[in-house]
Design an enzyme around this catalytic site. Structure first.
Site, PDB file in Angstrom:
ATOM      1  CD  GLU A  60      -2.930   1.093   2.346  1.00 11.82           C
ATOM      2  OE1 GLU A  60      -3.723   2.035   2.487  1.00 11.82           O
ATOM      3  OE2 GLU A  60      -2.967   0.058   3.055  1.00 11.82           O
ATOM      4  CE  LYS A  78      -9.120   0.135   5.973  1.00 10.23           C
ATOM      5  NZ  LYS A  78      -8.724  -0.915   6.921  1.00 10.23           N
TER       6      LYS A  78
END
Length: 437
Positions: free
Chosen positions: A227, A243
């Site tokens: 990420e 997410k």
């Protein structure tokens, strides 16, 4: 500023192992590494970095360092040159006896950069030519990159404790206190051998997009993160929050069809938009990608990207004040969620959910979200060091506590399974043993 084309060579993991052996033989500090997708490159390796503890407010802040910019006319390569490489811990609930400092890092004038065509480059913020020994490391036969052994004895977190934290979060959501929060737990362990070779094995086996390694006398951080937290180039900044998670063997279309995962991602996108909006030009915050499905080690993720143009005068300090800690590992509303998480979680997060990356006077700033990250406390030849691996997931009103526990296990699985072979003899029932020999 100096650049030299070194040509094809070993993989990032192979060159990193050779750099480590070179540093050990010369008695210099260990190398540091960024691999995956950093600054438009496939890898950025620093031959050695004296990474020391530093005040958190000084992390990734460049002072009294200058170099010609990356947009100099005639320069098409995504030049990095050098900079400050290090890590910054999650800011809340500092451990009473931290295994690692709250922030650590150091400066390098020189990097080896691997472009996406497989060519290695020597780059320096000085005018110094590439040392013959350093060029030889890149071009050396991969077979000479000997692997050093490492071993980690992992102890799993307590399922019921994590489940209780998720239940408390759900109660707070029903009461209207928060809309979403990332509730985390922690594998703990004892390690021996070489953290750098653990990291090298990890990037070979899992190829994470935002992997980073930095070490010092205080220990090491081996981040196998997928990420991006922040990438700043001139006045442009982007963030790509993750997410939504499924095991890699599942149908990725199920992520886009999941009401829970889509809602979770959209909430965090709004939170990132708010964070960046605090320091962005009015009207410049956009969402170039919403709800993209991307593979990561062991899982599928929903990934979105938020971009903005920063206001004049916004430096790294102000940007981090607005956006850190990363939105995807906190909750909505952010400050209230952070307060609750200190109660719901049994362990301080430490470096987990902080950030690892680099600030370059030439290339800008790129930082990951320190998930899938192993923290190695200090150890020696006679005494195993302590280590930790944080895992967690976003909780919404639709969350099932048992499914959230399984998501934690899914996220940890790619790291717990890293060893190419297990040692002889079964581990204790509550322990997972990972080794490389």
């Amino acid at each position: 500023m100096r650049m030299e084309r070194l040509g094809p060579g070993g993989s990032p993991a192979q060159v990193l192992r050779l750099l480590d052996a070179r540093a050990e033989a010369a008695g210099t500090p260990p190398p540091a590494a960024l691999t995956g997708t950093w600054f438009g490159a496939a890898a950025v390796l620093a031959p050695h970095v004296r990474a020391v503890a530093t005040p958190p407010a000084d992390a990734f802040v460049l002072r009294s360092r200058s170099a010609r910019g990356r947009d100099e006319p005639g320069r098409d390569e995504p030049v990095v040159g050098g900079g400050w490489i290090g890590c910054l811990a999650y800011p809340d609930r500092a451990p009473t006896h931290p295994a690692l400092p709250r922030a650590a890092g150091g400066w390098t004038d020189t990097v080896l950069r691997l472009d996406h065509d497989g060519c290695w480059w020597y780059e320096s913020l000085t005018d110094a030519a590439c040392p013959a020994g350093l060029a030889a490391v890149v071009r050396e036969s991969p077979e000479t990159a000997a692997r050093a052994p490492w071993r980690i004895d992992w102890t799993a977190p307590d399922r019921d404790t994590h489940r209780r934290g998720v239940q408390q979060c759900l109660e707070a959501i029903r009461a209207g206190e928060v809309y979403q929060a990332c509730v985390c737990t922690r594998f703990t362990g004892a390690w021996s051998g070489s953290p750098l070779h653990f990291f090298a094995d990890g990037i070979e086996r899992t190829a994470p997009a935002r992997a980073a390694y930095v070490a010092g006398d205080w220990g090491a951080v081996a981040s196998l993160s997928p990420e991006l937290f922040l990438a700043r180039h001139d006045h442009r900044v982007t963030s790509s929050p993750i997410k939504g998670t499924l095991p890699i063997g599942a149908d990725p279309a199920l992520l886009r069809a999941s009401v829970k995962d889509v809602a979770e991602n959209v909430m965090i996108v709004d939170l990132v938009r708010n964070d960046l909006g605090r320091v962005a030009e009015t009207g410049s915050v956009t969402v170039p990608e919403l709800l993209g499905v991307h593979p990561a080690p062991g899982v599928w993720h929903l990934v979105s990207t938020v971009a903005a143009s920063l206001r004049a005068g916004v430096d790294t300090v102000r940007l981090l004040e607005a956006a850190f800690p990363p939105a995807s590992v906190t909750g909505c509303p952010k400050l209230r969620a952070r307060e609750f998480l200190q109660v719901w979680e049994p362990y301080p997060r430490g470096m987990y959910c902080g950030t690892v990356g680099m600030a370059s006077p030439v290339a800008g700033v790129e930082l990951n979200v320190a998930i899938r990250t192993v923290e190695f406390g200090r150890g020696d030849a006679d005494t195993p060091g302590s280590c930790g691996l944080g895992v967690g997931g976003g909780i919404t009103i639709d969350s099932d506590p048992d499914a959230e526990w399984q998501e934690c296990l899914d996220k940890a699985a790619s790291i717990l399974a890293l060893s190419p072979r297990t040692p002889s003899g079964p581990p204790p029932a509550d322990r997972t043993v990972a080794t490389s020999r």
